[in-house]
Design an enzyme around this catalytic site. Structure first.
Site, short mmCIF file in Angstrom:
data_model
loop_
_atom_site.label_atom_id
_atom_site.label_comp_id
_atom_site.label_asym_id
_atom_site.label_seq_id
_atom_site.Cartn_x
_atom_site.Cartn_y
_atom_site.Cartn_z
N ARG A 40 -1.91 5.57 -4.36
CA ARG A 40 -1.54 5.69 -5.55
C ARG A 40 -2.66 6.46 -5.88
O ARG A 40 -2.70 7.76 -6.84
CB ARG A 40 -1.38 5.16 -6.65
CG ARG A 40 0.77 5.11 -6.74
CD ARG A 40 0.61 4.24 -7.87
NE ARG A 40 0.89 2.79 -7.45
CZ ARG A 40 0.87 1.70 -7.86
NH1 ARG A 40 1.14 1.60 -9.30
NH2 ARG A 40 0.91 1.03 -7.37
N ARG A 74 9.45 9.03 -7.98
CA ARG A 74 8.09 10.36 -7.57
C ARG A 74 8.27 11.44 -7.70
O ARG A 74 7.87 12.56 -8.20
CB ARG A 74 7.21 9.44 -6.44
CG ARG A 74 6.69 7.41 -7.03
CD ARG A 74 5.68 7.10 -6.73
NE ARG A 74 5.34 5.52 -7.00
CZ ARG A 74 4.54 5.00 -6.31
NH1 ARG A 74 3.98 5.40 -5.31
NH2 ARG A 74 4.27 3.70 -6.06
N SER A 93 -5.29 -0.18 -4.74
CA SER A 93 -5.09 0.42 -5.87
C SER A 93 -4.28 0.41 -7.45
O SER A 93 -4.97 -0.02 -8.00
CB SER A 93 -5.37 1.94 -5.85
OG SER A 93 -4.49 2.97 -5.99
N GLY A 94 -3.28 -0.09 -6.73
CA GLY A 94 -2.96 -1.43 -7.71
C GLY A 94 -2.39 -0.45 -9.60
O GLY A 94 -1.92 -1.16 -9.93
N GLY A 95 -2.66 1.22 -9.24
CA GLY A 95 -2.16 1.43 -10.98
C GLY A 95 -3.66 1.83 -11.53
O GLY A 95 -3.09 2.39 -12.63
N GLU A 131 -1.30 -8.13 3.39
CA GLU A 131 -1.35 -7.94 1.55
C GLU A 131 -0.90 -8.75 1.02
O GLU A 131 0.58 -9.03 0.77
CB GLU A 131 -0.56 -6.59 1.51
CG GLU A 131 -0.66 -5.61 -0.01
CD GLU A 131 -0.12 -4.77 0.10
OE1 GLU A 131 0.42 -3.81 0.91
OE2 GLU A 131 -0.32 -4.38 -1.40
N LYS A 146 -5.72 -6.92 2.46
CA LYS A 146 -5.38 -6.11 2.01
C LYS A 146 -5.24 -7.16 0.25
O LYS A 146 -3.59 -6.72 0.37
CB LYS A 146 -4.47 -5.04 1.83
CG LYS A 146 -4.15 -4.07 1.54
CD LYS A 146 -2.81 -2.92 1.75
CE LYS A 146 -2.91 -1.66 0.31
NZ LYS A 146 -1.91 -0.58 1.05
P1 13P Z 1 -1.59 1.75 -4.61
O1 13P Z 1 -2.47 1.87 -3.82
O2 13P Z 1 -0.47 2.39 -5.29
O3 13P Z 1 -1.34 0.21 -5.33
O4 13P Z 1 -0.91 1.37 -3.10
C1 13P Z 1 -0.97 0.64 -1.85
C2 13P Z 1 -0.07 -0.19 -1.59
O5 13P Z 1 0.08 0.23 0.21
C3 13P Z 1 0.64 -1.21 -1.72
O6 13P Z 1 0.97 -2.13 -1.08
#
Ligand code: 13P
Length: 323
Positions: free
Chosen positions: A287, A31, A256-258, A173, A215
């Protein structure tokens, strides 16, 4: 109230959320390079310092998830990251899984590793101030079966039970990936399976649900499929959570997942507005909070203030969505 219960509540209650800044060395380096920044230990440290020291971050952020490298690093004033985080009013967390590998004979489905030696690592993280931990299972709609979901749920439950033995709140998660062109029903079905299996395994492992943070992903169509309204995402997400997540769980903090920042904040706002919700809901975004700050910074000390402002704006937007 036990420390596990009070920490889980502090992380998810009261209109604050969690900042996920725990990208692996490889992901973080990629990144940084994508923004034209030479990636190295120092650049990764400077970037994480920029995030943690954004003035007033603790008004909207209850906890920060750190990677092992950052957890052992110091700010430029010499304070270790976990110590500085507590002094700044933000609970320090640590990602403890070691990534994924293909599960044998499972058509490409992934299993998350990191259980070997985890007890000793947790004890060291606890001594150095960790309040909570994170373990991410990666669930791909195309390859997931009951058996692969169970393997990942079992690992999550062993991790969670070990965390609690060390006085550390586990963030559990099970991430159903958003990439792809699947519809919202496919995401709902896989999320339901993943969560049902995880809570079965947590129960079997004797995990105290009042001392965890869940999560999950929002239930959405794939990122390459046509979008649906935020209200539809919230309704689908609530439907799955209501049927799988016991009311003993104090709080749910979404990844947030992208998805773009505005979208995930709209999903969270709609979900927060559902009155019969038994758990607190908040964010544990990566992200969606940090991408704008990273590109604004670009590695230049002169841009730190502007980058921090971008981060704080996104944290404020996400926190406002929990009200
Ligand atoms: P994102 O919100 O970018 O998906 O990352 C959260 C996260 O910790 C994924 O494991």
């Amino acid at each position: 109230m036990s420390i596990l219960h009070s920490t889980a509540r502090e992380l998810t209650h009261g209109g604050r959320g969690i900042l996920a800044a725990d990208e692996s060395i490889k992901t973080m380096s990629a990144r940084l390079e994508a923004e034209g920044i030479t990636a190295g230990e120092t650049a990764r440290r400077d970037y994480r310092e920029l995030l943690l020291t954004a003035p007033g971050l603790s008004a909207t952020v209850s906890g920060i998830i750190l990677a092992d490298e950052t957890f052992g690093q110091e700010l430029s004033d010499g304070r270790p990251f976990p110590v500085a985080a507590r002094e700044l009013g933000v609970l320090p967390g640590i990602k403890v899984d070691t990534g994924t590998t293909p599960l044998p004979g499972a058509g490409g489905a992934l299993i998350t590793e990191g259980l070997d030696g985890l007890g000793a690592r947790l004890s060291s993280y606890a001594e150095r101030g960790a309040a909570f931990a994170k373990w991410r299972a990666v669930i791909d709609i195309a390859t997931t079966t009951e058996q692969t979901a169970r393997a990942n749920g079992h690992a999550l439950a062993r991790y969670a039970a070990l965390c609690q033995e060390h006085g550390i709140v586990p963030i559990v998660e099970p991430e159903v990936l958003c990439s792809g062109d699947h519809d919202i029903v496919a995401c709902a079905d896989t999320t339901r399976l993943a969560l049902a299996v995880v809570f079965n395994e947590l129960e079997d492992a004797g995990v105290d649900l009042r001392g965890i943070v869940l999560k999950p992903n929002f239930v959405t169509p794939g990122l390459e499929a046509p979008k649906v309204s935020a209200a539809a995402v919230a309704a689908a997400t609530f439907e799955i959570l209501r049927s799988t997540v016991p009311a003993a769980v104090p709080g749910i903090a979404f990844l947030s997942g992208g998805h773009p920042t505005d979208d995930v904040c709209a999903f969270l706002k709609e979900l927060s507005a559902i009155p019969e919700r038994p758990w607190d809901v908040t964010f544990s975004f990566g992200r969606a909070l940090v991408s704008a700050a990273l590109s604004t910074w670009g590695g230049a000390p002169a841009n730190v203030d502007a980058a921090q402002e971008r981060l704080l704006d996104n944290c404020r937007q996400a926190a406002d969505a929990t009200a």
